[in-house]
Design a protein around this motif. Sequence first.
Motif, PDB file in Angstrom:
ATOM      1  N   PRO A  79       0.823  -1.215   0.000  1.00 33.62           N
ATOM      2  CA  PRO A  79       0.000   0.000   0.000  1.00 33.62           C
ATOM      3  C   PRO A  79       0.856   1.264   0.000  1.00 33.62           C
ATOM      4  O   PRO A  79       2.005   1.259   0.459  1.00 33.62           O
ATOM      5  CB  PRO A  79      -0.814  -0.130   1.289  1.00 33.62           C
ATOM      6  N   ILE A  80       0.291   2.327  -0.523  1.00 34.50           N
ATOM      7  CA  ILE A  80       0.966   3.615  -0.553  1.00 34.50           C
ATOM      8  C   ILE A  80       0.052   4.682   0.019  1.00 34.50           C
ATOM      9  O   ILE A  80      -1.168   4.507   0.108  1.00 34.50           O
ATOM     10  CB  ILE A  80       1.412   4.001  -1.985  1.00 34.50           C
ATOM     11  N   LEU A  81       0.643   5.801   0.396  1.00 35.50           N
ATOM     12  CA  LEU A  81      -0.077   6.921   0.982  1.00 35.50           C
ATOM     13  C   LEU A  81       0.088   8.156   0.099  1.00 35.50           C
ATOM     14  O   LEU A  81       1.089   8.300  -0.607  1.00 35.50           O
ATOM     15  CB  LEU A  81       0.448   7.217   2.385  1.00 35.50           C
ATOM     16  N   GLY A  82      -0.871   9.044   0.183  1.00 35.83           N
ATOM     17  CA  GLY A  82      -0.742  10.353  -0.466  1.00 35.83           C
ATOM     18  C   GLY A  82      -0.769  10.344  -1.973  1.00 35.83           C
ATOM     19  O   GLY A  82      -0.409  11.334  -2.602  1.00 35.83           O
ATOM     20  N   ALA A  83      -1.230   9.243  -2.587  1.00 33.06           N
ATOM     21  CA  ALA A  83      -1.281   9.181  -4.054  1.00 33.06           C
ATOM     22  C   ALA A  83      -2.602   9.781  -4.529  1.00 33.06           C
ATOM     23  O   ALA A  83      -3.601   9.077  -4.684  1.00 33.06           O
ATOM     24  CB  ALA A  83      -1.132   7.744  -4.525  1.00 33.06           C
ATOM     25  N   ASP A  84      -2.610  11.078  -4.744  1.00 29.20           N
ATOM     26  CA  ASP A  84      -3.828  11.821  -5.074  1.00 29.20           C
ATOM     27  C   ASP A  84      -3.708  12.418  -6.474  1.00 29.20           C
ATOM     28  O   ASP A  84      -2.616  12.809  -6.908  1.00 29.20           O
ATOM     29  CB  ASP A  84      -4.056  12.944  -4.065  1.00 29.20           C
ATOM     30  N   ALA A  85      -4.831  12.520  -7.154  1.00 24.36           N
ATOM     31  CA  ALA A  85      -4.857  13.111  -8.492  1.00 24.36           C
ATOM     32  C   ALA A  85      -6.020  14.087  -8.596  1.00 24.36           C
ATOM     33  O   ALA A  85      -7.159  13.744  -8.274  1.00 24.36           O
ATOM     34  CB  ALA A  85      -4.971  12.033  -9.558  1.00 24.36           C
ATOM     35  N   ASP A  86      -5.725  15.286  -9.056  1.00 24.29           N
ATOM     36  CA  ASP A  86      -6.710  16.338  -9.279  1.00 24.29           C
ATOM     37  C   ASP A  86      -6.705  16.631 -10.774  1.00 24.29           C
ATOM     38  O   ASP A  86      -5.724  17.149 -11.315  1.00 24.29           O
ATOM     39  CB  ASP A  86      -6.320  17.577  -8.474  1.00 24.29           C
ATOM     40  N   VAL A  87      -7.790  16.277 -11.463  1.00 19.16           N
ATOM     41  CA  VAL A  87      -7.833  16.357 -12.924  1.00 19.16           C
ATOM     42  C   VAL A  87      -9.022  17.187 -13.371  1.00 19.16           C
ATOM     43  O   VAL A  87     -10.152  16.973 -12.926  1.00 19.16           O
ATOM     44  CB  VAL A  87      -7.921  14.946 -13.553  1.00 19.16           C
ATOM     45  N   LEU A  88      -8.770  18.125 -14.255  1.00 15.95           N
ATOM     46  CA  LEU A  88      -9.808  18.955 -14.856  1.00 15.95           C
ATOM     47  C   LEU A  88      -9.729  18.788 -16.367  1.00 15.95           C
ATOM     48  O   LEU A  88      -8.684  19.020 -16.969  1.00 15.95           O
ATOM     49  CB  LEU A  88      -9.618  20.420 -14.474  1.00 15.95           C
ATOM     50  N   ARG A  89     -10.840  18.334 -16.979  1.00 12.13           N
ATOM     51  CA  ARG A  89     -10.889  18.157 -18.431  1.00 12.13           C
ATOM     52  C   ARG A  89     -12.041  18.975 -19.011  1.00 12.13           C
ATOM     53  O   ARG A  89     -13.119  19.075 -18.421  1.00 12.13           O
ATOM     54  CB  ARG A  89     -11.113  16.696 -18.800  1.00 12.13           C
ATOM     55  N   GLY A  90     -11.811  19.565 -20.176  1.00  8.98           N
ATOM     56  CA  GLY A  90     -12.839  20.337 -20.854  1.00  8.98           C
ATOM     57  C   GLY A  90     -12.843  20.086 -22.344  1.00  8.98           C
ATOM     58  O   GLY A  90     -11.809  19.732 -22.928  1.00  8.98           O
ATOM     59  N   MET A  91     -13.979  20.225 -22.962  1.00  4.30           N
ATOM     60  CA  MET A  91     -14.088  20.096 -24.407  1.00  4.30           C
ATOM     61  C   MET A  91     -15.172  21.027 -24.923  1.00  4.30           C
ATOM     62  O   MET A  91     -16.101  21.373 -24.205  1.00  4.30           O
ATOM     63  CB  MET A  91     -14.392  18.653 -24.815  1.00  4.30           C
ATOM     64  N   SER A  92     -15.032  21.441 -26.178  1.00  2.00           N
ATOM     65  CA  SER A  92     -16.039  22.296 -26.802  1.00  2.00           C
ATOM     66  C   SER A  92     -16.052  22.019 -28.295  1.00  2.00           C
ATOM     67  O   SER A  92     -15.053  21.580 -28.880  1.00  2.00           O
ATOM     68  CB  SER A  92     -15.742  23.777 -26.540  1.00  2.00           C
ATOM     69  N   GLY A  93     -17.197  22.254 -28.908  1.00  2.00           N
ATOM     70  CA  GLY A  93     -17.316  22.028 -30.335  1.00  2.00           C
ATOM     71  C   GLY A  93     -18.350  22.948 -30.958  1.00  2.00           C
ATOM     72  O   GLY A  93     -19.294  23.403 -30.298  1.00  2.00           O
ATOM     73  N   LEU A  94     -18.163  23.244 -32.234  1.00  2.00           N
ATOM     74  CA  LEU A  94     -19.093  24.076 -32.994  1.00  2.00           C
ATOM     75  C   LEU A  94     -19.232  23.458 -34.378  1.00  2.00           C
ATOM     76  O   LEU A  94     -18.236  23.183 -35.045  1.00  2.00           O
ATOM     77  CB  LEU A  94     -18.577  25.504 -33.109  1.00  2.00           C
ATOM     78  N   SER A  95     -20.486  23.224 -34.790  1.00  2.30           N
ATOM     79  CA  SER A  95     -20.726  22.506 -36.040  1.00  2.30           C
ATOM     80  C   SER A  95     -21.730  23.245 -36.909  1.00  2.30           C
ATOM     81  O   SER A  95     -22.771  23.695 -36.424  1.00  2.30           O
ATOM     82  CB  SER A  95     -21.238  21.096 -35.735  1.00  2.30           C
ATOM     83  N   PHE A  96     -21.413  23.357 -38.211  1.00  4.01           N
ATOM     84  CA  PHE A  96     -22.324  23.880 -39.218  1.00  4.01           C
ATOM     85  C   PHE A  96     -22.657  22.723 -40.162  1.00  4.01           C
ATOM     86  O   PHE A  96     -21.794  22.267 -40.915  1.00  4.01           O
ATOM     87  CB  PHE A  96     -21.691  25.029 -40.004  1.00  4.01           C
ATOM     88  N   GLU A  97     -23.916  22.257 -40.105  1.00  3.92           N
ATOM     89  CA  GLU A  97     -24.323  21.121 -40.930  1.00  3.92           C
ATOM     90  C   GLU A  97     -25.208  21.602 -42.072  1.00  3.92           C
ATOM     91  O   GLU A  97     -26.024  22.504 -41.901  1.00  3.92           O
ATOM     92  CB  GLU A  97     -25.079  20.100 -40.097  1.00  3.92           C
ATOM     93  N   ASN A  98     -25.056  20.954 -43.240  1.00  2.00           N
ATOM     94  CA  ASN A  98     -25.899  21.296 -44.384  1.00  2.00           C
ATOM     95  C   ASN A  98     -26.487  20.033 -44.999  1.00  2.00           C
ATOM     96  O   ASN A  98     -25.888  18.951 -44.918  1.00  2.00           O
ATOM     97  CB  ASN A  98     -25.109  22.073 -45.442  1.00  2.00           C
ATOM     98  N   ASN A  99     -27.649  20.164 -45.589  1.00  4.94           N
ATOM     99  CA  ASN A  99     -28.298  19.049 -46.261  1.00  4.94           C
ATOM    100  C   ASN A  99     -29.132  19.578 -47.422  1.00  4.94           C
ATOM    101  O   ASN A  99     -30.179  20.190 -47.225  1.00  4.94           O
ATOM    102  CB  ASN A  99     -29.183  18.271 -45.284  1.00  4.94           C
ATOM    103  N   TYR A 100     -28.622  19.332 -48.643  1.00  2.00           N
ATOM    104  CA  TYR A 100     -29.311  19.772 -49.851  1.00  2.00           C
ATOM    105  C   TYR A 100     -29.919  18.589 -50.608  1.00  2.00           C
ATOM    106  O   TYR A 100     -30.189  18.689 -51.797  1.00  2.00           O
ATOM    107  CB  TYR A 100     -28.347  20.516 -50.765  1.00  2.00           C
ATOM    108  N   GLY A 101     -30.091  17.459 -49.916  1.00  2.00           N
ATOM    109  CA  GLY A 101     -30.646  16.294 -50.578  1.00  2.00           C
ATOM    110  C   GLY A 101     -29.593  15.527 -51.348  1.00  2.00           C
ATOM    111  O   GLY A 101     -29.110  14.484 -50.903  1.00  2.00           O
ATOM    112  N   ILE A 102     -29.190  16.040 -52.497  1.00  3.37           N
ATOM    113  CA  ILE A 102     -28.193  15.379 -53.317  1.00  3.37           C
ATOM    114  C   ILE A 102     -26.792  15.477 -52.710  1.00  3.37           C
ATOM    115  O   ILE A 102     -25.902  14.702 -53.005  1.00  3.37           O
ATOM    116  CB  ILE A 102     -28.196  15.966 -54.753  1.00  3.37           C
ATOM    117  N   THR A 103     -26.625  16.451 -51.819  1.00  2.42           N
ATOM    118  CA  THR A 103     -25.335  16.617 -51.150  1.00  2.42           C
ATOM    119  C   THR A 103     -25.560  17.068 -49.702  1.00  2.42           C
ATOM    120  O   THR A 103     -26.516  17.781 -49.404  1.00  2.42           O
ATOM    121  CB  THR A 103     -24.448  17.643 -51.885  1.00  2.42           C
ATOM    122  N   SER A 104     -24.694  16.627 -48.817  1.00  2.00           N
ATOM    123  CA  SER A 104     -24.784  17.003 -47.403  1.00  2.00           C
ATOM    124  C   SER A 104     -23.399  16.917 -46.790  1.00  2.00           C
ATOM    125  O   SER A 104     -22.505  16.219 -47.304  1.00  2.00           O
ATOM    126  CB  SER A 104     -25.751  16.081 -46.651  1.00  2.00           C
TER     127      SER A 104
END
Length: 624
Positions: free
Chosen positions: A265-290
């Motif tokens: 066993p070990i002592l004091g093995a601590d982890a503080d983790v902060l994760r973030g993500m972001s996204g921005l999407s422009f979608e198109n659909n013209y039937g024959i193409t998307s």
Amino acid sequence: MKRIISIIVSLVVITNLSYAQDGQQPDTTRTARSYNLDEVVVTGSRIPVPRDILPIPVSVVHRGTIERSEETNLLPVLSKHVPSLFVTSRGITGYGVSNGSAGGINLRGFSGGSGRVLILIDGHPQYATIYGHPVADAYIASDAQRVEVSRGAASILYGSNAMGGAINIITRKTLEDGNWLSARLMGGSYGTQRYSVTDSYRSGCFSGVVSGNYERTDGHRENLDFDMWSGYAKLGYELSDRWKLTGNVNIAHTNSHNPGMVSSPILGADADVLRGMSGLSFENNYGITSGAVNFYYNWGDHKIDEGYAEGGTSRGIFKSTDYMGGVNIYQSVNLFKGNTITGGFDTKLYGGNAYRGETVYADHVKLHEIAGYLFAQQELGRFMFNAGIRLENHKLYGTEWVPQAGLSFKAADQTHLKFSVGKGFRTPNMRELYMYPPVNNEELEPENSFSYDFTVSQGLLDNRLNAELTLFYITGDSIIEVIELPGEGRQNRNAGEFTNKGVEFTLNYQILNNLAAHTNYSYLHMDNLIVGAPRHKFYAGITYNPGKFSFSAGTQVIDKLYLTTGDNPQTSSYTLVDARASYKALKWLDVFVKGDNLTARSYETILGYPMPRATVMGGVCLNL
């Protein structure tokens, strides 16, 4: 041999069971839905394609299955419901990072901890770039509408790190007009508490989903406590009949602790983790193409104390930051009947730093990749062909060509035969190149693999029973391994070769509207063993919904899970039983209780880290 026989018998018996999955109602419902081979998936092609004609094998885990698990994290759910996918654990909840951490993802003998299985959120890569591996605690169940797992090389569409496959988390969306609020409160064994709230709204052209989670546990061992909070928001606006704008953001913070192996066993093995993500999407659909134009940015901030044995002292806090930003653009066009051609462009910039006190391991390292690909699909009668090529250019390694091809044949109304072959590759990560001298090696080259898949899928009884069998064969070379060099010590080298082969089977049967079952089995043979990959993996589950009551149960069998490798590898074999029951006390209130490892089996998925015996959780779910 007895285990193999029992698995085969179970596969036969399970055809008399059934399994329920979610429908297309608002996320707060639990409507049963049969498993269909002809459902539409996007992970293997970027655009919606019926799963039954897609040559590559793809597993889908739906919202209803995720909700019934009552899990905060997605990975335990995927580990049960996707053949050949296994995730290591060390406690009732929480995975941690660094030494002694769990959450190791293995798919067909490829280790996600080494960056050979790619996690995606809405098609965007998600991992800690400084080390090149996923951060298991950051993948939250309440954020996911469904998960599509591409089993086999997926580098043609997603580039590096998708050698063994891609796990695409498709985020929540509001399916009907109105406001839908749901909340879940639960608690149970070892002081474990889980709270979540989700609000979804849709009106006219606007839609949105906002959710928050909190989870904590004291753990079943001393110094194995864990707590986590996360927040997620996704907003969408239909600019016109042909264009849609979507933006999302997620942040997760965890505090985890590593108690060490039981023997040391070990002592004091601590982890503080902060994760973030972001996204921005422009979608198109013209039937024959998307198509779509997608922007994304991910980042992480980690503070880790690796701990010390009793009587020792801490080495100090290890700190690291990382980021990854990029753009992916793709557009598909239907030139004539049965034809689809998709062209895409990806660019990615990533980097980070790592240090402990005055010791610098990585100092604001920056790398970038640029890629273009062309992917064509053609239906001719009962045949469906696809083929594509990706040209990847890396700052350090120049050009990498990535081909893929596949064929699907509709032998009968509900019978499909499919074959695919594809190349996978992985560029060395920053840890392997720059960190921890003299192990690091800046002369490393990319790893390569080829994956061959043959799949037979069959629907019966008006498609209420579906079965799928896949045979796979994978070869790889230039695999990065730590080699002991005479007189020079240990160093990363492109020294490894491997061959993995195996079988994957799934069967889903909807006998009645309120009674259904699911089973999956996988066999994996590895010439070169890796830790955290079982030879045999089997899961069978049932769901029964008689009126206001709901009941589900499942059994998972793991045989020869490798805890160590070498001349005398240590393995673990075990059987786990879980169950869940709920009652709709009011139209808007469900009361539930669930139990895991109900037979109180003693087992490990990481050497020296015993898992808890039987655990019980109970709570309420409000749907308003």
